[in-house]
Design a protein around this motif. Structure first.
Motif, PDB file in Angstrom:
ATOM      1  N   SER A 121       0.850  -1.190   0.000  1.00 24.59           N
ATOM      2  CA  SER A 121       0.000   0.000   0.000  1.00 24.59           C
ATOM      3  C   SER A 121       0.885   1.240   0.000  1.00 24.59           C
ATOM      4  O   SER A 121       2.068   1.170   0.324  1.00 24.59           O
ATOM      5  N   SER A 122       0.290   2.340  -0.392  1.00 24.95           N
ATOM      6  CA  SER A 122       1.005   3.613  -0.327  1.00 24.95           C
ATOM      7  C   SER A 122      -0.003   4.708  -0.017  1.00 24.95           C
ATOM      8  O   SER A 122      -1.170   4.613  -0.390  1.00 24.95           O
ATOM      9  N   PRO A 123       0.462   5.733   0.658  1.00 23.42           N
ATOM     10  CA  PRO A 123      -0.461   6.826   0.965  1.00 23.42           C
ATOM     11  C   PRO A 123      -0.817   7.605  -0.289  1.00 23.42           C
ATOM     12  O   PRO A 123      -0.059   7.635  -1.255  1.00 23.42           O
ATOM     13  N   ARG A 124      -1.984   8.212  -0.268  1.00 26.34           N
ATOM     14  CA  ARG A 124      -2.408   9.086  -1.369  1.00 26.34           C
ATOM     15  C   ARG A 124      -1.949  10.496  -1.033  1.00 26.34           C
ATOM     16  O   ARG A 124      -2.082  10.934   0.106  1.00 26.34           O
ATOM     17  N   PRO A 125      -1.402  11.206  -2.008  1.00 32.98           N
ATOM     18  CA  PRO A 125      -0.841  12.525  -1.703  1.00 32.98           C
ATOM     19  C   PRO A 125      -1.832  13.520  -1.128  1.00 32.98           C
ATOM     20  O   PRO A 125      -1.478  14.332  -0.287  1.00 32.98           O
ATOM     21  N   GLU A 126      -3.081  13.420  -1.527  1.00 29.14           N
ATOM     22  CA  GLU A 126      -4.048  14.417  -1.070  1.00 29.14           C
ATOM     23  C   GLU A 126      -4.673  14.084   0.285  1.00 29.14           C
ATOM     24  O   GLU A 126      -5.330  14.936   0.885  1.00 29.14           O
ATOM     25  N   THR A 127      -4.480  12.870   0.780  1.00 33.94           N
ATOM     26  CA  THR A 127      -5.162  12.490   2.017  1.00 33.94           C
ATOM     27  C   THR A 127      -4.224  12.067   3.145  1.00 33.94           C
ATOM     28  O   THR A 127      -4.682  11.854   4.254  1.00 33.94           O
ATOM     29  N   GLN A 128      -2.973  11.911   2.881  1.00 33.85           N
ATOM     30  CA  GLN A 128      -2.078  11.372   3.895  1.00 33.85           C
ATOM     31  C   GLN A 128      -0.945  12.341   4.231  1.00 33.85           C
ATOM     32  O   GLN A 128      -0.206  12.758   3.352  1.00 33.85           O
ATOM     33  N   PRO A 129      -0.796  12.649   5.510  1.00 31.79           N
ATOM     34  CA  PRO A 129       0.420  13.370   5.890  1.00 31.79           C
ATOM     35  C   PRO A 129       1.597  12.403   5.754  1.00 31.79           C
ATOM     36  O   PRO A 129       1.431  11.193   5.852  1.00 31.79           O
ATOM     37  N   GLY A 130       2.740  12.900   5.467  1.00 31.58           N
ATOM     38  CA  GLY A 130       3.905  12.035   5.326  1.00 31.58           C
ATOM     39  C   GLY A 130       4.095  11.473   3.930  1.00 31.58           C
ATOM     40  O   GLY A 130       4.965  10.639   3.726  1.00 31.58           O
ATOM     41  N   PHE A 131       3.269  11.902   2.972  1.00 33.79           N
ATOM     42  CA  PHE A 131       3.407  11.365   1.616  1.00 33.79           C
ATOM     43  C   PHE A 131       4.788  11.680   1.048  1.00 33.79           C
ATOM     44  O   PHE A 131       5.415  10.815   0.434  1.00 33.79           O
ATOM     45  N   ASP A 132       5.276  12.896   1.266  1.00 37.09           N
ATOM     46  CA  ASP A 132       6.603  13.262   0.751  1.00 37.09           C
ATOM     47  C   ASP A 132       7.695  12.396   1.368  1.00 37.09           C
ATOM     48  O   ASP A 132       8.640  12.008   0.686  1.00 37.09           O
ATOM     49  N   ASP A 133       7.551  12.055   2.648  1.00 29.12           N
ATOM     50  CA  ASP A 133       8.524  11.170   3.305  1.00 29.12           C
ATOM     51  C   ASP A 133       8.480   9.774   2.689  1.00 29.12           C
ATOM     52  O   ASP A 133       9.507   9.127   2.509  1.00 29.12           O
ATOM     53  N   PHE A 134       7.279   9.303   2.391  1.00 24.61           N
ATOM     54  CA  PHE A 134       7.118   7.992   1.756  1.00 24.61           C
ATOM     55  C   PHE A 134       7.821   7.973   0.398  1.00 24.61           C
ATOM     56  O   PHE A 134       8.588   7.053   0.097  1.00 24.61           O
ATOM     57  N   ILE A 135       7.592   9.001  -0.413  1.00 22.97           N
ATOM     58  CA  ILE A 135       8.215   9.080  -1.733  1.00 22.97           C
ATOM     59  C   ILE A 135       9.735   9.174  -1.600  1.00 22.97           C
ATOM     60  O   ILE A 135      10.482   8.541  -2.353  1.00 22.97           O
ATOM     61  N   GLU A 136      10.210   9.928  -0.633  1.00 23.52           N
ATOM     62  CA  GLU A 136      11.662  10.056  -0.416  1.00 23.52           C
ATOM     63  C   GLU A 136      12.281   8.710  -0.042  1.00 23.52           C
ATOM     64  O   GLU A 136      13.364   8.360  -0.512  1.00 23.52           O
ATOM     65  N   GLU A 137      11.597   7.930   0.792  1.00 24.70           N
ATOM     66  CA  GLU A 137      12.112   6.612   1.164  1.00 24.70           C
ATOM     67  C   GLU A 137      12.191   5.686  -0.057  1.00 24.70           C
ATOM     68  O   GLU A 137      13.179   4.966  -0.243  1.00 24.70           O
TER      69      GLU A 137
END
Length: 112
Positions: free
Chosen positions: A61-77
């Motif tokens: 699973s992955s967070p959705r950019p518009e609904t999840q805080p931390g999306f940028d951190d997820f993409i960076e990881e």
């Protein structure tokens, strides 16, 4: 490295022709340097008999950019894991690690 299934995040990988898949996350090369280094799960020559290397990071699973805080951190990881996977693949193919022989022969002969 294997024709045995690699199960990550509930998905099955590695059922490819022998020598086309390298489980880089479980490799001795990565084990020797893993502290503080995040890496993708596996490398795949795809399609078979092609010089294209896919770097696979399995996520169920992955967070959705518009609904999840931390999306940028997820993409960076994910970016970090893919970048490290590419760098370790290149360094190992170029025999910069003593463990380069663990690479399947098809990876050893990639025309970089």
């Amino acid at each position: 490295m294997t024709t045995q299934p690699i199960i990550e995040s509930g998905m099955t990988f590695g059922l490819d022709p022998e020598g086309h898949c390298f489980h880089i996350e479980k490799s001795q090369t990565y084990q020797d340097i893993q502290e503080g280094v995040k890496i993708a799960e596996l490398l795949l020559l795809h399609p078979p008999n092609s010089p294209k290397v896919w770097i696979i990071e399995a996520k169920s699973s992955s967070p959705r950019p518009e609904t999840q805080p931390g999306f940028d951190d997820f993409i960076e990881e994910i970016r970090e894991k893919l970048t490290n996977g590419l760098n370790l693949c290149m360094a190992t193919c170029l025999k910069r690690h003593a463990t380069w022989t663990e690479l399947p022969s098809l990876f050893q002969t990639l025309d970089l």
